[in-house]
Write a protein that holds these residues in place. Structure first.
Motif, short mmCIF file in Angstrom:
data_model
loop_
_atom_site.label_atom_id
_atom_site.label_comp_id
_atom_site.label_asym_id
_atom_site.label_seq_id
_atom_site.Cartn_x
_atom_site.Cartn_y
_atom_site.Cartn_z
N ALA A 163 0.80 -1.22 0.00
CA ALA A 163 0.00 0.00 0.00
C ALA A 163 0.84 1.27 0.00
O ALA A 163 0.37 2.32 -0.45
CB ALA A 163 -0.94 0.01 1.20
N ALA A 164 2.05 1.19 0.51
CA ALA A 164 2.86 2.40 0.68
C ALA A 164 3.48 2.87 -0.63
O ALA A 164 3.78 2.08 -1.53
CB ALA A 164 3.96 2.13 1.71
N ASP A 165 3.67 4.17 -0.70
CA ASP A 165 4.36 4.75 -1.86
C ASP A 165 5.85 4.44 -1.84
O ASP A 165 6.47 4.28 -2.89
CB ASP A 165 4.18 6.27 -1.86
N ARG A 166 6.41 4.39 -0.62
CA ARG A 166 7.84 4.16 -0.47
C ARG A 166 8.07 3.19 0.68
O ARG A 166 7.23 3.05 1.57
CB ARG A 166 8.57 5.49 -0.19
N VAL A 167 9.23 2.53 0.67
CA VAL A 167 9.57 1.55 1.69
C VAL A 167 10.93 1.89 2.28
O VAL A 167 11.90 2.14 1.55
CB VAL A 167 9.61 0.12 1.11
N ALA A 168 11.00 1.92 3.61
CA ALA A 168 12.27 2.13 4.31
C ALA A 168 12.53 0.93 5.20
O ALA A 168 11.65 0.49 5.94
CB ALA A 168 12.24 3.41 5.14
N ALA A 169 13.72 0.39 5.13
CA ALA A 169 14.12 -0.74 5.97
C ALA A 169 14.88 -0.21 7.18
O ALA A 169 15.75 0.65 7.05
CB ALA A 169 15.00 -1.70 5.18
N VAL A 170 14.54 -0.73 8.35
CA VAL A 170 15.22 -0.35 9.59
C VAL A 170 16.00 -1.55 10.09
O VAL A 170 15.44 -2.65 10.22
CB VAL A 170 14.21 0.11 10.67
N TYR A 171 17.29 -1.36 10.35
CA TYR A 171 18.11 -2.50 10.76
C TYR A 171 19.13 -2.07 11.80
O TYR A 171 19.55 -0.91 11.85
CB TYR A 171 18.82 -3.12 9.55
#
Length: 273
Positions: A163-171
């Motif tokens: 659903a999101a326009d953008r994806v950010a990964a948190v690590y």
């Protein structure tokens, strides 16, 4: 209004995804934007720790029992000043304007806090489709939407990414964290999406093994900070390295500029990692 939506996906459990989502929302509100954080990490339900007042209607109810109710019935202010105030009401009608007292914008949360039976129903494919619609609904009432998601392996996490326009990964900013990031990239590619930003979260002293900061240019590194819920959100008023890094992560994650001005760091600040 149709806001940019950002799925914040943890590469591992305990990566700091929920705290990062709250900090990004506070930074956006500090910049004069109305930001919503939607909890799609149904198993951990950590976002509920950052809101004020009683939680009655929650995110899982909005995708199962209360599908016709407006999103505002499950929306609560994020406690930006840490006072945990409660005016005795809940949802949008009971917003205590905690964020409005300090910040020009609003930092809201749509948390999950559910008994096991409803939690199980909220994790179905049918509920995931309703979650996607709730994310779209939030984008009509807020300037920016952040979806807090666990590593992609559940229907709700896949829905958040789709659903999101953008994806950010948190690590975690460790060797193991970087390995987990690469695995997450593969999982997200498997559902037809890609990672637009990587946010490394430095561990505080004594909380784990591995190197401290990320050694690559994969994205922004958030410096170590006080991990306690009561200490968040630092980015609401902070001027140090952590708040600056959150501002960088917000700008990169949403593909925008941030108008928050920070004082020039002194010599001691420049020497800190």
């Amino acid at each position: 209004m149709h806001a940019t939506t950002l799925a914040l996906v943890g590469a591992t459990g305990g990566a700091g995804t929920t705290r990062t989502a709250v900090e990004l929302a506070a930074l956006g509100a500090r910049d004069g934007r109305d930001v919503a954080v939607i909890d799609a990490a149904f198993t951990t339900q950590g976002l509920a720790e950052y809101v004020t007042g009683r939680i009655e209607t929650d995110c899982t109810a909005l995708v199962t029992d209360d599908t016709d109710a407006p999103l505002s019935t499950g929306t609560y202010p994020i406690d930006v000043d840490g006072d945990g105030g409660d005016d005795g009401r809940s949802g949008a009608e009971g917003r205590s304007d905690t964020s409005g007292d300090q910040l020009p914008g609003r930092a809201d949360a749509v948390p999950a806090r559910a008994p096991f039976e409803r939690l199980a129903r909220a994790k179905t494919a049918a509920a995931a489709q309703k979650l996607e619609r709730r994310i779209d609904e939030a984008a009509t009432t807020h300037d920016a939407v952040i979806v807090d998601a666990a590593p992609v392996g559940s229907n709700e996490a896949v829905a958040a990414v789709a659903a999101a326009d953008r994806v950010a990964a948190v690590y975690p900013a460790t060797t193991r964290g970087r390995d987990a990031l690469q695995r997450l990239r593969g999982r997200i590619a498997d559902v037809g999406e890609s990672v637009d930003e990587a946010i490394a979260v430095a561990r505080t002293s004594g909380t784990g093994s591995g190197s401290g900061n990320s050694e690559s240019g994969d994205g922004v590194t958030l410096p170590a900070t006080d991990p306690r819920v009561a200490a968040a959100p630092t980015a609401a008023t902070g001027t140090g390295a952590y708040a600056r890094a959150v501002a960088d992560a917000y700008a990169e994650g949403f593909g925008t500029t941030v108008g928050v001005e920070f004082p020039d760091p002194g010599l001691v600040d420049r020497l800190r990692p």
